[in-house]
Design an enzyme around this catalytic site. Structure first.
Site, PDB file in Angstrom:
ATOM      1  CG  HIS A  62      16.260  11.061  -5.143  1.00  0.00           C
ATOM      2  ND1 HIS A  62      15.097  11.675  -4.732  1.00  0.00           N
ATOM      3  CD2 HIS A  62      16.506  10.064  -4.240  1.00  0.00           C
ATOM      4  CE1 HIS A  62      14.659  11.078  -3.620  1.00  0.00           C
ATOM      5  NE2 HIS A  62      15.498  10.108  -3.319  1.00  0.00           N
TER       6      HIS A  62
ATOM      7  CD  GLN B 143      18.567  11.988  -1.132  1.00  0.00           C
ATOM      8  OE1 GLN B 143      19.729  12.022  -0.762  1.00  0.00           O
ATOM      9  NE2 GLN B 143      17.706  11.134  -0.611  1.00  0.00           N
TER      10      GLN B 143
ATOM     11  NE  ARG C 112      -1.420   1.611   9.470  1.00  0.00           N
ATOM     12  CZ  ARG C 112      -0.147   1.339   9.711  1.00  0.00           C
ATOM     13  NH1 ARG C 112       0.179   0.448  10.619  1.00  0.00           N
ATOM     14  NH2 ARG C 112       0.809   1.974   9.042  1.00  0.00           N
TER      15      ARG C 112
ATOM     16  CB  CYS D  36      16.378   6.154  -3.611  1.00  0.00           C
ATOM     17  SG  CYS D  36      16.340   7.225  -2.165  1.00  0.00           S
TER      18      CYS D  36
ATOM     19  NE  ARG E 281      13.629  14.375   1.961  1.00  0.00           N
ATOM     20  CZ  ARG E 281      13.823  13.076   1.706  1.00  0.00           C
ATOM     21  NH1 ARG E 281      13.807  12.614   0.462  1.00  0.00           N
ATOM     22  NH2 ARG E 281      14.021  12.214   2.699  1.00  0.00           N
TER      23      ARG E 281
ATOM     24  CB  THR F  30      -0.936   0.040   1.223  1.00  0.00           C
ATOM     25  OG1 THR F  30      -0.144  -0.091   2.413  1.00  0.00           O
ATOM     26  CG2 THR F  30      -1.957  -1.086   1.164  1.00  0.00           C
TER      27      THR F  30
END
Length: 344
Positions: free
Chosen positions: A242, A157, A39, A130, A235, A11
């Site tokens: 990236h 990134q 969940r 990554c 970031r 998910t």
């Protein structure tokens, strides 16, 4: 007879991308199972033109499953991957949990495919970080030609590297700026909208962050332990993709033209490098693409045998989901595993 594949963490951003890529590439699977935590049980996820109901990872029996693509986080992988491997199912793990284990191969198929034979020790294979994945795809062919001594990399990134929460935070903060609402920072340490944050993952004693250390450790493990690597991880307010500014010092002479020619022939690389407006690739253009794009290749006159380049890739694909599925394809294509149904 095809394989039975499980996707754990189905998910999440990367799990959904794994399902997309399995379908896109026509992986030889007779059955694909979507798994997540209790969940999420019963949630529906897409797989090609089908819909899969998510099942509970905690009580799933892996005894008839061939490969588990694990993207459920490090803590979950540490708990479940050894148990899954013990049931004869090969785990390809996307977290950092197993990357630095000497008995677990860390694989980028374009870079070190032969290391995959070590998987049988624990039935676990690690996917790199990554930002490391796209970096080593670009470095490997150049290292083979001129031997890399030192790499200085600054990463830019995207927020998808921090999961769906990171993407939601960028979206919500950007909207808040335009309507003059208060800006809330939950996922990131500072506001990310219209800003950059020089901090990814936790700080270490030497002042580097864990994300920066990962690039160093993983490059050495996959490419060459003698290479010196230093990194600053940042970031940026980009949803997917990236980017990296890479400075490389070589032992042997190499020109920018030679580097372009080498990279044009290298697996997984696409060179887009024109000295004109727009003659380079940005993360916006690489989203949804499989390749590692390389631009702005030029000689660095401040060191002997130096080059600079700009490296961009879709972090959810080559940085995570695509690489994991390429590892699975490597297992199949080299006949390192057989479908359990077939073996039976």
């Amino acid at each position: 007879m095809g394989f039975k594949i499980a996707v754990a963490g189905a998910t999440g951003n990367v799990g959904r991308e794994m399902l997309n890529i399995l379908s896109e590439r026509g992986f030889p699977a007779d059955e694909v199972v979507a798994l997540a935590s209790a969940r999420s049980q019963g949630t529906e996820v897409s797989f090609g033109d089908k819909t899969l109901k998510v099942r509970n990872l905690e009580n799933y029996d892996f005894s008839d499953t061939d490969i588990c693509l694990m993207s459920a986080g490090g803590a979950v992988s540490l708990k479940y991957s050894p148990k899954i491997g013990a049931q004869g199912c090969v785990v390809i793990d996307n977290s950092s949990a197993w990357r630095y284990d000497s008995e677990v191969p860390l694989i980028v198929p374009e870079v070190n495919p032969d290391a995959i034979t070590l998987f049988s020790k624990k039935n676990i294979i690690a996917n790199p970080n990554c930002s490391t994945a796209q970096l080593v795809v670009a470095l490997k062919p150049l290292h083979d030609h001129a031997v890399i001594k030192r790499v200085v990399v600054s990463t830019y990134q995207s927020v998808s590297g921090a999961g769906k929460d990171g993407m939601d935070e960028l979206f919500n903060q950007t909207r808040a700026v335009f309507v003059a609402d208060p800006i809330e920072s939950k996922k990131f340490t500072k506001r990310i909208a219209f800003n950059v944050i020089p901090h990814i993952d936790s700080f270490m004693e030497d002042g580097y962050t864990k994300e920066e250390w990962k690039v160093l450790a993983e490059t050495k493990k996959m490419l060459d332990p003698k290479i010196k690597v230093t990194c600053t991880a940042v970031r940026v307010p980009v949803f997917i993709g990236h980017s990296e500014s890479v400075n490389i010092e070589f032992e042997k002479e190499i020109t920018a033209d030679e580097a372009r020619d080498i990279l044009r022939e290298a697996p997984g690389c696409l060179v887009v490098d024109k000295h004109e407006n727009g003659g380079y690739v940005t993360p916006y253009e690489c989203a949804g693409e499989d390749a590692t794009y390389i631009s702005r290749i030029r000689e660095d006159a401040t060191v002997e045998n130096g080059l600079n380049m700009w490296v961009v890739s879709d972090n959810l694909r080559k940085g995570a989901a695509l690489n994991a599925i390429q590892i699975a394809e490597l297992l199949v294509n080299r006949n390192l595993i057989r479908a359990k149904k077939q073996a039976a």
